[in-house]
Design an enzyme around this catalytic site. Sequence first.
Site, PDB file in Angstrom:
ATOM      1  N   LYS A 123       6.117 -15.843  47.151  1.00  0.00           N
ATOM      2  CA  LYS A 123       7.019 -14.875  47.768  1.00  0.00           C
ATOM      3  C   LYS A 123       8.485 -15.207  47.517  1.00  0.00           C
ATOM      4  CE  LYS A 123       3.674 -13.043  50.951  1.00  0.00           C
ATOM      5  NZ  LYS A 123       2.489 -13.840  50.550  1.00  0.00           N
TER       6      LYS A 123
HETATM    7  C1  LIG Z   1       1.275 -13.359  50.384  1.00  0.00           C
HETATM    8  C2  LIG Z   1       0.352 -14.234  49.652  1.00  0.00           C
HETATM    9  C3  LIG Z   1      -0.710 -13.717  48.905  1.00  0.00           C
HETATM   10  C4  LIG Z   1      -1.037 -12.247  48.856  1.00  0.00           C
HETATM   11  O1  LIG Z   1      -0.021 -11.475  48.262  1.00  0.00           O
HETATM   12  P1  LIG Z   1       0.026  -9.913  48.550  1.00  0.00           P
HETATM   13  O2  LIG Z   1       1.229  -9.416  47.856  1.00  0.00           O
HETATM   14  O3  LIG Z   1       0.114  -9.769  50.042  1.00  0.00           O
HETATM   15  O4  LIG Z   1      -1.227  -9.352  48.019  1.00  0.00           O
HETATM   16  C5  LIG Z   1      -1.477 -14.608  48.204  1.00  0.00           C
HETATM   17  N1  LIG Z   1      -1.264 -15.935  48.239  1.00  0.00           N
HETATM   18  C6  LIG Z   1      -0.247 -16.459  48.950  1.00  0.00           C
HETATM   19  C7  LIG Z   1      -0.063 -17.932  48.958  1.00  0.00           C
HETATM   20  C8  LIG Z   1       0.595 -15.632  49.673  1.00  0.00           C
HETATM   21  O5  LIG Z   1       1.577 -16.169  50.373  1.00  0.00           O
END
Ligand SMILES: *Cc1c(COP(=O)(O)O)cnc(C)c1O
Length: 474
Positions: A123
């Site tokens: 993120k």
């Molecule tokens: C948020 C997240 C996901 C999923 O991503 P999305 O965009 O919500 O599908 C997968 N792995 C980790 C470590 C995350 O923080």
Amino acid sequence: MSPSSPAARVVQKKNMKYLSTRGNSPAADFRDVVLEGLAPDRGLYIPERIPDVASELAAWTAHSYSELAFEIMRRFCDLPADALRDLIARAYSTFDHPDIAPVKRVGDRWILELFHGPTLAFKDLALQFLGRLFNTLLEETGEQLNILVATSGDTGSAAIHGVRGCPNIRIFVMHPRGRISPLQERQMTSVLDPNVFNLAIEGSFDDCQRILKTLLGDLELKRALRLGAMNSVNWARVLAQIVYYFSSALHVMRATGADRVRFAVPTGNFGDVFAGYMAARMGLPIERLVLATNANDILARFFNTGEYRLGRVIPTLSPSMDIQVASNFERYLFYRLGENPARVREALEAFDREGRWMSPDHAHDPLWAAGHADDDRTCAVIREIWERHGYLLDPHTAVGVAVAQRLDSSDAPLICLATAHPAKFPEAIARAIGRDDLARHERLDALRDAPTRSERLPADVRRVRDYLERHIRP
Ligand SMILES: *Cc1c(COP(=O)(O)O)cnc(C)c1O
């Protein structure tokens, strides 16, 4: 040149407009799309057209991550070139790897490491950019913004690290109390900057998300309190995430001579994989997007059966994907339903009413493969990859690897998105491998004794609203 001078020219060119998936909002500019998050009709913003960049790919193969980001982003936004370049440079200067998102060969697959940012999860790729983008847009008018976030783990700390210390921004982050990993919690609550407010909500992530949607959907309140979102519905996040699909695919195609690739994407809110879908529609030769969920498999079931049916949220070893209602799915629905907002509204209304919706024209789209991996399978894959290759997967990444391994085979190279550093989930690694000394990161070790701050609140819209009013209104 003063740091804010590029921002002064932010709105100037003729540019990409954005539409709402629900069709009842006027076309909007990039600036409004970024600052508002949701469209006024509660739909999600999508670009009025998708640029085709297929003919550019040959020229892009030697680009750095930042150059690629610039080339992709400038097609969707109206920032002046120097302001955009500057934003990108600053956003990714916080990463601890020169390639930003390096690709590593592990056995017969490639691992795209998206965890080199400040919070060690993917993120950061979007939120280090979005935080600085907000700042640039706000400086232009001197406005304040109060960002409201609902997080199942990683979004919260990544959002906080994207805007901490920013004078024009306050951030309020709701997390489901006790349902995120202790380390993730500490990564958020140890940030003591006065513009950061952590709210521990007594409920599930879906409760947090419901509160968020209700508050941001109250247009009067939203205006009065200058509320904004940083959650995965924000278009600028999707935009930033498109970049690493290109960077990794170009890298792997160059390294292997292949003319197309596959991606395995661990999925929760459908934000990450939706960026992959956009990359495919922009002309990146993606043979397959392998959508992988944990036991919370509403999306995997949808792609396999055409039925979108609400289940119960089950806690798993990959908590950032413990989600049933995926907020970005509406964007995909828009395209799936022929870019027809009336059909999107109809589908969402049916889903709201009955907790299920059946796609009227379910036909298998060969771009997609979908499946789920439960905790046992996730642990087995972590163990297997560690024993064979000496490479440690975090449990989210392992879900993607597991599903791709079982589901999909082809000559096209497989790129597995590694969405978090394994040290963020030491319990899962210990359970998988039987050792608790493997998953470490010095930045996380340093948090263990850090002081923290958070406020406990019930899963009640009114109580959260009161809290915001008390802390925003002078
Ligand atoms: C948020 C997240 C996901 C999923 O991503 P999305 O965009 O919500 O599908 C997968 N792995 C980790 C470590 C995350 O923080």
